[in-house]
Write a protein that holds these residues in place. Structure first.
Motif: not given
Length: 184
Positions: A160-184
């Motif tokens: 778990v990411i903690r800084a200065m004993a008061v700040m924490t980065v929540d372990p739950q992350l959301v990965v979003r993807f928007h992939v665009v391409g041409k069909v070959r």
């Protein structure tokens, strides 16, 4: 050779050619695509955007059913718009040149009719299976694939990411993807 014996190889060849006619690769346009990670920390939220990566995408051009999706990246290319935070992220990942990867394994239709995907996500040398809903839409020769997956970074042997004993980065992350391409 009997007619039946000749029919089977001809039918097999015909069906194989139909399958190959629909198989296609997607030439990903990084300028139109986005891969982002949303995080919550004490008192604020932030998003990291993957600025560079390699992607290989294949599937059925007619049905848009995926057959393969491989994504590889360097965490130095994950930009959170805060150079100090980005540097700390690399240190948190063990320093050096930390890499990540995703490899698609299967798809199916969920109970609600939504396409679902599954694959192996590798971070910090740890691989885990992730599942997620996605959509795929085709407009002419362009295909757009969107979705999101929730994950807990602790499952990848990261503290778990903690800084200065008061700040924490929540372990739950959301990965979003928007992939665009041409069909070959």
């Amino acid at each position: 050779m009997h007619l039946r014996n000749r029919t089977i190889p001809i039918l097999f060849t015909f069906l194989s050619s139909l399958a190959l006619a629909h198989a296609a690769t997607l030439e990903v346009d990084k300028g139109r695509s986005r891969i982002q990670v949303d995080a919550k920390a004490t008192g604020h939220k932030f998003t990291g955007t993957l600025k560079d990566y390699t992607a290989s995408v294949s599937g059925d051009a007619a049905s848009l059913k995926p057959e393969g999706f491989e994504l590889k990246w360097n965490f130095k290319d994950l930009d959170t718009d805060d150079a100090k935070r980005d540097k700390q992220m690399i240190e948190w990942l063990g320093g050096g040149n930390p890499q990540g990867a995703f490899k698609f394994t299967k798809s199916w239709t969920g109970k609600d009719g939504t396409p679902q995907g599954s694959g192996t996500l590798t971070i910090n040398g740890v691989s885990k299976t992730v599942t997620f809903p996605y959509t795929a839409k085709k407009d002419g020769e362009w295909v757009t694939i969107t979705g999101k997956v929730s994950m807990d970074y602790q499952n990848f042997s990261l503290p778990v990411i903690r800084a200065m004993a008061v700040m924490t980065v929540d372990p739950q992350l959301v990965v979003r993807f928007h992939v665009v391409g041409k069909v070959r």
